[in-house]
Design a protein around this motif. Sequence first.
Motif, PDB file in Angstrom:
ATOM      1  N   ASP A  73      40.190 -23.653  34.518  1.00 18.86           N
ATOM      2  CA  ASP A  73      39.839 -22.742  35.648  1.00 18.86           C
ATOM      3  C   ASP A  73      39.213 -21.786  35.216  1.00 18.86           C
ATOM      4  O   ASP A  73      38.375 -21.204  35.475  1.00 18.86           O
ATOM      5  CB  ASP A  73      41.133 -22.253  36.345  1.00 18.86           C
ATOM      6  N   LEU A  74      39.872 -21.276  33.453  1.00 18.85           N
ATOM      7  CA  LEU A  74      39.455 -19.936  32.752  1.00 18.85           C
ATOM      8  C   LEU A  74      37.641 -20.334  32.217  1.00 18.85           C
ATOM      9  O   LEU A  74      37.275 -19.757  32.455  1.00 18.85           O
ATOM     10  CB  LEU A  74      40.146 -19.936  31.679  1.00 18.85           C
ATOM     11  N   LEU A  75      37.711 -21.953  32.024  1.00 20.10           N
ATOM     12  CA  LEU A  75      35.972 -22.996  31.332  1.00 20.10           C
ATOM     13  C   LEU A  75      35.417 -22.249  32.808  1.00 20.10           C
ATOM     14  O   LEU A  75      33.335 -21.992  32.845  1.00 20.10           O
ATOM     15  CB  LEU A  75      36.052 -23.088  30.467  1.00 20.10           C
ATOM     16  N   LYS A  76      35.716 -22.675  33.883  1.00 17.32           N
ATOM     17  CA  LYS A  76      34.452 -22.437  35.098  1.00 17.32           C
ATOM     18  C   LYS A  76      34.499 -20.664  34.942  1.00 17.32           C
ATOM     19  O   LYS A  76      33.023 -21.282  35.790  1.00 17.32           O
ATOM     20  CB  LYS A  76      35.535 -23.006  36.270  1.00 17.32           C
ATOM     21  N   GLU A  77      34.683 -20.245  35.008  1.00 17.62           N
ATOM     22  CA  GLU A  77      34.325 -19.043  35.059  1.00 17.62           C
ATOM     23  C   GLU A  77      32.954 -18.640  33.409  1.00 17.62           C
ATOM     24  O   GLU A  77      32.639 -17.413  34.289  1.00 17.62           O
ATOM     25  CB  GLU A  77      34.538 -17.785  34.744  1.00 17.62           C
ATOM     26  N   GLU A  78      32.862 -19.579  33.009  1.00 17.78           N
ATOM     27  CA  GLU A  78      32.123 -19.729  31.639  1.00 17.78           C
ATOM     28  C   GLU A  78      30.480 -19.439  32.069  1.00 17.78           C
ATOM     29  O   GLU A  78      30.004 -21.183  31.939  1.00 17.78           O
ATOM     30  CB  GLU A  78      32.391 -19.833  30.332  1.00 17.78           C
ATOM     31  N   ASP A  79      29.829 -19.758  32.964  1.00 14.62           N
ATOM     32  CA  ASP A  79      28.735 -19.530  33.614  1.00 14.62           C
ATOM     33  C   ASP A  79      27.404 -20.031  32.301  1.00 14.62           C
ATOM     34  O   ASP A  79      26.728 -21.319  33.243  1.00 14.62           O
ATOM     35  CB  ASP A  79      27.730 -18.765  34.802  1.00 14.62           C
ATOM     36  N   ASP A  80      27.862 -19.983  31.202  1.00 15.55           N
ATOM     37  CA  ASP A  80      26.364 -19.827  30.747  1.00 15.55           C
ATOM     38  C   ASP A  80      26.725 -21.392  29.149  1.00 15.55           C
ATOM     39  O   ASP A  80      26.196 -21.869  28.787  1.00 15.55           O
ATOM     40  CB  ASP A  80      25.922 -18.545  29.622  1.00 15.55           C
TER      41      ASP A  80
END
Length: 324
Positions: A73-80
């Motif tokens: 879930d946290l990494l899904k926020e890292e769009d780049d």
Amino acid sequence: MSAISAQVEFLPATEKFRETMLSDMELMPIVQLGNYTLTIELEDLNEEVREIAKKELRENPDVTQQAIKELRDLLKEEDDLYIPLENDLWLVRFLRPTKFYPESARDLVKRYYAFKQKHSNMYEDLLPSREKNIFQQNILTVQPNRDQLGRRILIIELGKKWKTDKVTLDEVFKGCVLFLEAAMLEPATQICGAVVIFDMDGLSLGQVSKFSPQFAKRIVDWLQDSVPLRIKNIHVVNQPMIFSVVFALFKPFLQEKLRSRIIFHGKNRKSLHQYIDSTCLPECYGGSLDLPRIEGPQWLELLEKCDSEFKAINSYGYKKKISK
């Protein structure tokens, strides 16, 4: 024990192999050395290693599953970032060295790929088949066995064996990256970690002149902040007095945690054996290990058969910005 001839074989990929690999490799390469089999170890963990994971890393089924979910879930926020989010075992590679704290694992993922982006000249098209020279020069090797605590043993010989007109320090770095990327695939290594032996026997003034502050900073930044692997100790052996000039380049960049794990032994084998049991070391380090000596070219035989996996590893990272 002297080196013996290697024979490459392929076994059908196991379910664990397919789950671990980011590529679609269908055959599992092994190198047969007499009666010894050299392979990337992906088998299920034994009870002793499971206990280490539980005590040192907080690992148990409930913690693992919750941490995987939170990290995803946290990494899904890292769009780049382009990463294999749906691969649970890939996420665990970053959770284990951060003791299953999702936020810490997220930060490690970002540092790992930021370092690759910063040093893209080192990582672009980094494949075993393109780095044959460093293995053929036989400066780097990994012991076929683990130490008494289950840790992988990487040996780097930058003295007598290092011919500076044939291999550069950048090639040494790339070889180390390839070895540690392979080690990161192994569940037991993710848990138990690795130790490094720097053998500086015969280090010369000409070799010392090849080191630079820029190289030292890159190595320290990599080991200190960017490798998702537990580097438990770095043992410096057979170092002459001139080695102090080399270490002086690295020292300003070392934080206390890594600095405390660098141990200087010189030719004192009893000192080394306080950390690595003599039964786990070859005779040249005062040990009694009775296994074939695995040399760089033999590791190359194995690793270059995994080129497709390294290509898959290289395909992930921060998305390249397209200039308008």
